[in-house]
Design a protein around this motif. Structure first.
Motif, PDB file in Angstrom:
ATOM      1  N   THR A  43       5.498  74.253  -8.131  1.00  8.84           N
ATOM      2  CA  THR A  43       5.470  75.704  -8.279  1.00  8.84           C
ATOM      3  C   THR A  43       6.090  76.139  -9.603  1.00  8.84           C
ATOM      4  O   THR A  43       5.570  77.032 -10.282  1.00  8.84           O
ATOM      5  CB  THR A  43       6.212  76.365  -7.108  1.00  8.84           C
ATOM      6  N   GLU A  47       3.865  77.922 -13.062  1.00  8.40           N
ATOM      7  CA  GLU A  47       4.210  79.312 -13.387  1.00  8.40           C
ATOM      8  C   GLU A  47       4.099  80.205 -12.159  1.00  8.40           C
ATOM      9  O   GLU A  47       3.659  81.352 -12.230  1.00  8.40           O
ATOM     10  CB  GLU A  47       3.309  79.867 -14.501  1.00  8.40           C
ATOM     11  N   GLY A  48       4.531  79.671 -11.017  1.00  8.81           N
ATOM     12  CA  GLY A  48       4.373  80.405  -9.774  1.00  8.81           C
ATOM     13  C   GLY A  48       5.699  80.801  -9.149  1.00  8.81           C
ATOM     14  O   GLY A  48       6.770  80.709  -9.760  1.00  8.81           O
ATOM     15  N   HIS A  49       5.598  81.261  -7.903  1.00 12.04           N
ATOM     16  CA  HIS A  49       6.760  81.709  -7.140  1.00 12.04           C
ATOM     17  C   HIS A  49       6.743  81.002  -5.793  1.00 12.04           C
ATOM     18  O   HIS A  49       5.682  80.735  -5.231  1.00 12.04           O
ATOM     19  CB  HIS A  49       6.731  83.224  -6.956  1.00 12.04           C
ATOM     20  N   GLU A 135       3.430  89.412 -10.442  1.00 10.68           N
ATOM     21  CA  GLU A 135       2.058  89.252 -10.910  1.00 10.68           C
ATOM     22  C   GLU A 135       1.939  89.421 -12.419  1.00 10.68           C
ATOM     23  O   GLU A 135       1.227  88.673 -13.092  1.00 10.68           O
ATOM     24  CB  GLU A 135       1.147  90.252 -10.209  1.00 10.68           C
ATOM     25  N   ARG A 176       1.182  86.812  -3.550  1.00  9.96           N
ATOM     26  CA  ARG A 176       1.731  86.580  -4.885  1.00  9.96           C
ATOM     27  C   ARG A 176       2.617  85.346  -4.952  1.00  9.96           C
ATOM     28  O   ARG A 176       3.002  84.920  -6.037  1.00  9.96           O
ATOM     29  CB  ARG A 176       2.484  87.818  -5.367  1.00  9.96           C
ATOM     30  N   THR A 178       2.957  81.556  -4.954  1.00  5.83           N
ATOM     31  CA  THR A 178       2.065  80.420  -5.187  1.00  5.83           C
ATOM     32  C   THR A 178       2.082  79.456  -4.019  1.00  5.83           C
ATOM     33  O   THR A 178       1.030  78.945  -3.612  1.00  5.83           O
ATOM     34  CB  THR A 178       2.475  79.694  -6.476  1.00  5.83           C
ATOM     35  N   ARG A 256      -7.207  85.233  -6.122  1.00  7.88           N
ATOM     36  CA  ARG A 256      -5.940  84.845  -6.758  1.00  7.88           C
ATOM     37  C   ARG A 256      -5.483  83.476  -6.266  1.00  7.88           C
ATOM     38  O   ARG A 256      -4.915  82.689  -7.031  1.00  7.88           O
ATOM     39  CB  ARG A 256      -4.865  85.892  -6.457  1.00  7.88           C
ATOM     40  N   SER A 257      -5.752  83.193  -4.991  1.00 10.77           N
ATOM     41  CA  SER A 257      -5.326  81.900  -4.454  1.00 10.77           C
ATOM     42  C   SER A 257      -6.090  80.747  -5.092  1.00 10.77           C
ATOM     43  O   SER A 257      -5.564  79.637  -5.204  1.00 10.77           O
ATOM     44  CB  SER A 257      -5.503  81.872  -2.935  1.00 10.77           C
ATOM     45  N   HIS A 260      -4.194  80.048  -8.206  1.00 11.08           N
ATOM     46  CA  HIS A 260      -2.941  79.358  -7.875  1.00 11.08           C
ATOM     47  C   HIS A 260      -3.202  77.909  -7.468  1.00 11.08           C
ATOM     48  O   HIS A 260      -2.417  77.015  -7.803  1.00 11.08           O
ATOM     49  CB  HIS A 260      -2.221  80.092  -6.750  1.00 11.08           C
ATOM     50  N   ARG A 263      -3.867  75.918 -10.683  1.00 12.13           N
ATOM     51  CA  ARG A 263      -2.631  75.707 -11.453  1.00 12.13           C
ATOM     52  C   ARG A 263      -1.728  74.681 -10.774  1.00 12.13           C
ATOM     53  O   ARG A 263      -1.134  73.825 -11.438  1.00 12.13           O
ATOM     54  CB  ARG A 263      -1.894  77.037 -11.612  1.00 12.13           C
ATOM     55  N   VAL A 289      -0.221  75.914  -0.717  1.00 12.70           N
ATOM     56  CA  VAL A 289      -0.742  76.995  -1.554  1.00 12.70           C
ATOM     57  C   VAL A 289      -1.591  77.988  -0.753  1.00 12.70           C
ATOM     58  O   VAL A 289      -1.570  79.190  -1.031  1.00 12.70           O
ATOM     59  CB  VAL A 289      -1.562  76.418  -2.735  1.00 12.70           C
TER      60      VAL A 289
END
Length: 335
Positions: A43, A47-49, A135, A176, A178, A256-257, A260, A263, A289
């Motif tokens: 994660t 660049e995720g959360h 985001e 939002r 990841t 969006r998923s 993610h 990524r 994810v």
């Protein structure tokens, strides 16, 4: 005297060495959970959360704090409570009598790593204060926009929604994040090791940074350069779009998923020492994810179906793209 052959370390070598140092640091605190630490690193590099969801006392906050302390960067912690206001998170404009102007006082969200403890104890209004931050990596207050410094990562913990005094995260907020992980109870050997090592002192107190913000930014750039073949792209899109057609699902995974998932698969490939993504990378990140984004139908909830179970079944059913006879060559052709 024979000359010594010296090979300059590649970006992937540096990434793996740094990731191993961070993982070893975190595992000093969170004993016996290497899979959870792996998803946390994926994660970070994607660049995720990260959303850490589990019952009290299994180390959710310890995981978040250990990862934050392993990187020499700005860190802040927000203890979410029912009376917390959005301005307590993002910041507020205060009138300065000396200059006769409003001055912006940044909130705790202005940090490289933000630890949000028990995020589902705050009201949905306050939870939504993080939507723009997560985001767009910026904060808008009183028509002024303030950028957040990279890398920016939110690590939020929450207790299951059946616990008293909690509010379920809105779907937009969950989407939002990841990845979501559940730590679970340790096995007896790991719990015994934890008692031996942690009973006398808190290992977080001795934890020292093993990386820094500039280095993490470089690692993220390395992950962005990982090759993603057209077949793998189509495979990711097919996995996500199939969730929208499952009869047990009321709301499927969003576009969006898909981003993610791609990524995270790139980050997993980099952690595996490869500069290209293979289907196994997608499989290893699919459940953390995708599962938390799905909303079950009432019938599926009554049947005690789980979204993680549905994603595992989906991975088993959706045809995997086949590589050519040339080893790995098929997956290395395009980004």
């Amino acid at each position: 005297m024979a000359a010594t052959n010296y090979r300059q370390p590649s970006p992937l070598d540096e990434l793996n060495a740094t990731a191993q140092r961070i993982a070893a640091n975190v595992e000093r605190v969170l004993v016996g959970k290497p899979e959870v630490v792996r998803i946390a690193l994926v994660t970070l590099l994607a660049e995720g959360h990260l959303l850490v969801e589990d019952v009290p006392g299994v180390g959710k906050t310890s995981l978040a704090k250990a990862l934050a302390r392993s990187i020499d960067c700005t860190v802040s912690r927000i203890q979410f409570t029912p009376d917390l206001l959005p301005s307590d998170v993002t910041g507020v404009s205060i009138f300065n009598r000396q200059t006769n102007e409003f001055e912006f006082r940044p909130g705790p969200v202005f940090a490289n790593i933000v630890v949000g403890d028990e995020i589902n104890r705050a009201s949905p209004k306050t939870q939504s204060a993080l939507l723009e931050c997560m985001e767009e990596e910026q904060v808008t207050v009183d028509t002024s926009t303030y950028p957040l410094e990279s890398p920016f990562m939110v690590i939020a913990t929450q207790n299951p929604i059946e616990m008293e005094g909690t509010y379920a995260l809105p779907e937009a907020q969950r989407d939002r994040f990841t990845a979501r992980v559940s730590i679970g109870y340790p096995d007896p050997q790991a719990e015994l090791a934890m008692v031996d090592e942690h009973a006398g002192h808190n290992p977080l107190a001795d934890l020292q940074p093993v990386s820094h913000a500039d280095q993490v930014r470089g690692l993220i750039e390395t992950v962005r350069a990982i090759t993603l073949s057209p077949d793998i792209r189509r495979y990711c899109v097919e996995l996500v779009s199939t969730t929208r057609r499952l009869p047990e699902i009321r709301i499927g995974a969003s576009p969006r998923s898909t981003l993610h998932l791609v990524r995270a698969a790139r980050a997993q490939a980099a952690l595996s020492g490869r500069d290209f993504v293979v289907p196994d990378d997608v499989h290893s990140v699919a459940v953390p994810v995708l599962a938390h984004r799905l909303v079950l139908t009432p019938e599926a909830q009554a049947g005690r179906r789980s979204t993680a179970e549905l994603i595992r079944g989906l991975v088993a059913r959706v045809p995997v793209p086949q590589a050519s006879a040339e080893p790995h060559g098929h997956w290395m052709r395009s980004r």
